[in-house]
Design an enzyme around this catalytic site. Sequence first.
Site, PDB file in Angstrom:
ATOM      1  N   GLY B  16      31.070  -4.136 -14.279  1.00 56.96           N
ATOM      2  CA  GLY B  16      31.819  -4.294 -13.032  1.00 56.96           C
ATOM      3  C   GLY B  16      31.731  -3.027 -12.198  1.00 56.96           C
ATOM      4  O   GLY B  16      30.848  -2.188 -12.414  1.00 56.96           O
ATOM      5  N   GLU B 173      43.952 -14.245   1.192  1.00 59.74           N
ATOM      6  CA  GLU B 173      42.613 -14.581   1.662  1.00 59.74           C
ATOM      7  C   GLU B 173      42.278 -16.041   1.367  1.00 59.74           C
ATOM      8  O   GLU B 173      41.690 -16.736   2.202  1.00 59.74           O
ATOM      9  CB  GLU B 173      41.597 -13.601   1.056  1.00 59.74           C
ATOM     10  N   ASP B 310      40.199  -1.864 -14.501  1.00 61.63           N
ATOM     11  CA  ASP B 310      41.375  -2.714 -14.683  1.00 61.63           C
ATOM     12  C   ASP B 310      42.015  -2.588 -16.058  1.00 61.63           C
ATOM     13  O   ASP B 310      43.148  -3.009 -16.249  1.00 61.63           O
ATOM     14  CB  ASP B 310      40.993  -4.192 -14.475  1.00 61.63           C
ATOM     15  N   ALA B 326      38.786  -2.275  -6.515  1.00 63.15           N
ATOM     16  CA  ALA B 326      37.418  -1.781  -6.640  1.00 63.15           C
ATOM     17  C   ALA B 326      37.329  -0.265  -6.448  1.00 63.15           C
ATOM     18  O   ALA B 326      36.649   0.433  -7.209  1.00 63.15           O
ATOM     19  CB  ALA B 326      36.516  -2.500  -5.632  1.00 63.15           C
ATOM     20  N   GLN B 327      38.018   0.278  -5.457  1.00 65.91           N
ATOM     21  CA  GLN B 327      37.834   1.710  -5.192  1.00 65.91           C
ATOM     22  C   GLN B 327      38.368   2.579  -6.324  1.00 65.91           C
ATOM     23  O   GLN B 327      37.801   3.648  -6.595  1.00 65.91           O
ATOM     24  CB  GLN B 327      38.447   2.094  -3.841  1.00 65.91           C
TER      25      GLN B 327
END
Lengths: 453, 453
Positions: B16, B173, B310, B326-327
Amino acid sequence: MSSAGAPHRVVIIGGGFAGLNAAKRLRKSPVSVTLIDRRNFHLFQPLLYQVATGGLSPANIAAPLRWVLRKQENCEVALAEVVGFDLDSRRVITDQGDFPYDSLIVAAGSRHSYFGKDDWAELAPGLKTIEDATHMRGRIYSAFEQAEFHHDPDERRALLNFAIVGGGPTGVELAGALAEIARDVLKHDFRRIDPAEARIMLVEAGPRVLEAFPEDLSRSALASLESLGVTVRTGMRVTDITPHDVELTSSTGAQRWPTRTVLWAAGVLASPLSRALAASSCAKLDRAGRLNVEKDLSLPGRPEVFVIGDMASYTHQGDKPLPGVAQVAIQEGRFVAKLIDHRVRGKPLPEFHYHDRGSLATIGAKSAVAQLGKLHFSGLLAWLLWLFVHLMYIVNFRNRLLVFVQWAWNYFTYDRSARLITGDVPTDDDLAALQKLVIPSPPACPPKSAPTT
Amino acid sequence: MSSAGAPHRVVIIGGGFAGLNAAKRLRKSPVSVTLIDRRNFHLFQPLLYQVATGGLSPANIAAPLRWVLRKQENCEVALAEVVGFDLDSRRVITDQGDFPYDSLIVAAGSRHSYFGKDDWAELAPGLKTIEDATHMRGRIYSAFEQAEFHHDPDERRALLNFAIVGGGPTGVELAGALAEIARDVLKHDFRRIDPAEARIMLVEAGPRVLEAFPEDLSRSALASLESLGVTVRTGMRVTDITPHDVELTSSTGAQRWPTRTVLWAAGVLASPLSRALAASSCAKLDRAGRLNVEKDLSLPGRPEVFVIGDMASYTHQGDKPLPGVAQVAIQEGRFVAKLIDHRVRGKPLPEFHYHDRGSLATIGAKSAVAQLGKLHFSGLLAWLLWLFVHLMYIVNFRNRLLVFVQWAWNYFTYDRSARLITGDVPTDDDLAALQKLVIPSPPACPPKSAPTT
């Protein structure tokens, strides 16, 4: 034929080339059209092998039926599974209820068939649906992955052996794409195996590949395949498939070849709906399960029921039935729609004449064979023709654009971005294997209530 | 730390954002890297909701790990399932054999979690994998298909009710995309229902949507959602899910809402590998299954084992653990790689400092919210920023190009070409239903041996 005032009801079963073209051809007819399919998209099957080899995504070769027909106001789409017919009272029976019709067009296509060896289905996946293609893609790329980490050299070699059964266009196109994957696409990807050592064997029972093509083009295709490193075995039948090998039998004897990946591109069998229609009419089935239809593509004794595409055996032109290819399906669909339109309007009925526009097959990314009437092409010119024809026939503009971009990309980079192994994968939930967890010496930890830092 | 001559072995679990960035950062290090993943691709999870709503294809947001790392000669990729650890003898145990390491980076990510209500998994699909996304896509579009042909008005209404659980970025979203599907994408597609009558309800237990964002941006997001017709219910917990409805409970009581489609965008739980690591070290797990790591992201008592992304709970900056985005994963991956590089080279060790580069979330095709330090944006500017950042972070150029083309297309046409309903579909083989075949009067046919024409 319809009750006063209400429009003539046309029910079409199947949104493939035949059914979709029939529906579109009826757009200006004074009829109401219902297109029934169990999938919500039209599939451009001639490019399915590109999904199976990771060059294109499923959605690139599929177009949602509702979207294609959204502006055709006399047409509705039903996502339903046809389970039978009541031809006397003119009803199609589906899992979503009955659909009454005045005219019926049955175009439910075909599946691949294992000539009665149904246990081969698991061992040698075929290629007719999106799911088939993503499954085949997973099988192909998994074989390389497993070979990379296998310690036994025999097993590693077997994992890099690929057998493709059937030397028609699908088999030839699969073999060409696979050869390029092994030679070019995966060139820099592995550290322990050399993918170029993969052996791809194409097995064809007949005397030559692409039997529907003229002999000189079969020879060109053979030469192209061999230059890509594909081993072509003609005059050989596959007589056994196990998880470990295939048995190939020729007139001179049988031999076994170790392989973990057998891809099926041989026989097809018409939709079982053809059996249902045969049982309730006087139509006969041929060996491929296709219905012998009348000159106007109607079912014998049922002038309001038409059977077209891969389900129909049409033998009124020449001695061989028309082949199960897109151009036959398209022309049959348009003809039947025109006939119904003329019937409803009381105009003279047309006759069906099939116009053979030629045949095309591609072998890898830079070669193809093409027959256009008496003209035969091979090599780059045939390949450009193949490219142009396939791009033009893809149903919607968006996909035409996306496919073009990806082909250009694939061509110059040997990349196959769509090579995802998806489907049956372990999830955390089935991680029963975690029980194997090895804890040689449980550590001496501070009491659990102590702060962490 | 490694035996004389042989390079220091770094094993990374998970391809990932965290694991892949660690691997890439090590490309010039004097180490040998093995990246283990059970999937053969890196997945750009922030855009998974676009696959779930038919705007993009799976391959558009995935990049084959081998392809990404093909030129990094000190790195190999192993497709394997990790089943345990032997931390004392420094081995990772997988279904493809053991992988010995000198340094280990564990970045196996997280799954969605149902807070112990595991039977909800079937009823309320979540969104973490490609398979999740194509399954969710099928559920969404099937609901409209079923509504089109349902006779019962109550059932039809329930089929057009969509509940989304969780008001974080994924839920927001999804709700925005669903609202646009109902209002715009499907506008001309149905004949019997009006897709715009669909009701989309976003349920959030906390006091506001996008709780990780500043309050003014939560309010902007709420306004955008409401202008798209989404019903937002904050301060409500989902306390029951059945095939027919959801139960929403607030401080003032409970109510049920009929719906056939519940989408899960709520809790996440770290990979079960965190439990395995906790059992063989002194690290503690937090409620989300994350491991409390040291200041340098190593496992307490195991300086050669790092847990990032994570799976890690990092609380050494501020009071809240770093979020699972993600960052954070990217920065942790790069830091750990740098630390290992410095350790191997004998250079001074770096310290980890997380730099919050801001947060972004989009609501439908024309609106977004963005926080960059003290700057808050909403509306078009935020949306353009969202577009730019997401395009830039997509791993390979080909996908960047394809995603851009498709977004432009989707934007101007409201088309969602990738809205395929795939997966579990009836095949001819399970057509036992064909037994229902109705033949009211078996026809009188000529004897079977007679010629057909």
